[in-house]
Scaffold this active site. Sequence first.
Site, PDB file in Angstrom:
ATOM      1  N   HIS A 264      19.465  86.377   9.810  1.00 24.15           N
ATOM      2  CA  HIS A 264      20.819  86.388  10.352  1.00 24.15           C
ATOM      3  C   HIS A 264      21.770  85.647   9.413  1.00 24.15           C
ATOM      4  O   HIS A 264      21.661  84.449   9.214  1.00 24.15           O
ATOM      5  CB  HIS A 264      20.918  85.786  11.758  1.00 24.15           C
ATOM      6  CG  HIS A 264      22.104  86.323  12.514  1.00 24.15           C
ATOM      7  ND1 HIS A 264      22.063  87.512  13.222  1.00 24.15           N
ATOM      8  CD2 HIS A 264      23.374  85.880  12.634  1.00 24.15           C
ATOM      9  CE1 HIS A 264      23.233  87.745  13.774  1.00 24.15           C
ATOM     10  NE2 HIS A 264      24.054  86.777  13.412  1.00 24.15           N
TER      11      HIS A 264
ATOM     12  N   GLU B   7      12.793  95.574  15.795  1.00 24.21           N
ATOM     13  CA  GLU B   7      13.233  94.465  16.621  1.00 24.21           C
ATOM     14  C   GLU B   7      14.057  94.962  17.805  1.00 24.21           C
ATOM     15  O   GLU B   7      14.656  96.038  17.749  1.00 24.21           O
ATOM     16  CB  GLU B   7      14.032  93.440  15.800  1.00 24.21           C
ATOM     17  CG  GLU B   7      15.268  93.991  15.121  1.00 24.21           C
ATOM     18  CD  GLU B   7      15.973  92.944  14.274  1.00 24.21           C
ATOM     19  OE1 GLU B   7      15.300  92.010  13.766  1.00 24.21           O
ATOM     20  OE2 GLU B   7      17.199  93.054  14.114  1.00 24.21           O
TER      21      GLU B   7
ATOM     22  N   HIS C  27      16.732  97.974  14.340  1.00 21.62           N
ATOM     23  CA  HIS C  27      16.965  97.459  15.694  1.00 21.62           C
ATOM     24  C   HIS C  27      17.554  98.601  16.527  1.00 21.62           C
ATOM     25  O   HIS C  27      18.776  98.789  16.562  1.00 21.62           O
ATOM     26  CB  HIS C  27      17.920  96.272  15.660  1.00 21.62           C
ATOM     27  CG  HIS C  27      18.068  95.570  16.966  1.00 21.62           C
ATOM     28  ND1 HIS C  27      18.409  94.231  17.056  1.00 21.62           N
ATOM     29  CD2 HIS C  27      17.931  95.996  18.245  1.00 21.62           C
ATOM     30  CE1 HIS C  27      18.471  93.882  18.327  1.00 21.62           C
ATOM     31  NE2 HIS C  27      18.186  94.932  19.063  1.00 21.62           N
TER      32      HIS C  27
END
Length: 243
Positions: free
Chosen positions: A190, A70, A43
Amino acid sequence: MTSLSVNINKIATLRNARGGENPNVVNVAKDCERFGAQGITIHPRPDERHITKKDVYDLAPIVTTEFNIEGYPDERFLELIEENKPAQATLVPDPPGVLTSNAGWDTIKHHDFLKDVIAQLKSMGVRTSIFIGTEPKLIEYAARIGTDRIELYTEPYAANYAKDREKAVDPFVKAADIAQKVGLGINAGHDLSLENLKFLKESIPFMDEVSIGHALICDALYYGLENTIQLYLRELREEGSKK
């Protein structure tokens, strides 16, 4: 089998704490693949507090499994995707200063924006996934905007797992069923960990992929990276295929 994509953001965080190249992000990515991971997730945030722009370009040619980038789909992100062509781009609704992803997309409110971005990504030959909660209507709209997959935001499941795991997983099972019915692939991520991963997998056996970073890297401090990846893969393995 549900694939394990290892998020290596925390490796870059550790490196950045001292500067230099120790630990080396590229070498860790190679090792994760060698140890059995089926994907690498990064990310690259605008402030480069962990993964940097340079990391993206360094990793793209060496990742041989699924490369998943991401981020919030601004011009900078879309340029990174276009120039590095990962297997998958996962869109998150984070504004630049957020510490970590903490909510999914409102696919009704952002319908036109997401539809346009996804069309751009598909024209680049990149599979798309969007970070989303469990509200049925939002998942239905996710299919309308043309995304290939959704990534279920599993923090609420993880937070409530110890109290009542059946109740915690129920909205995710229902959301996954809706996603499957409208033709979407299903990822999840997550706060997934060795404690809660197996039950999620058993509850949603047709998940395509989980992306795990923080807990996996923390576990690796105690168990070692190779052993830790094997432990996570074991939690994802179908009962009938265990050796």
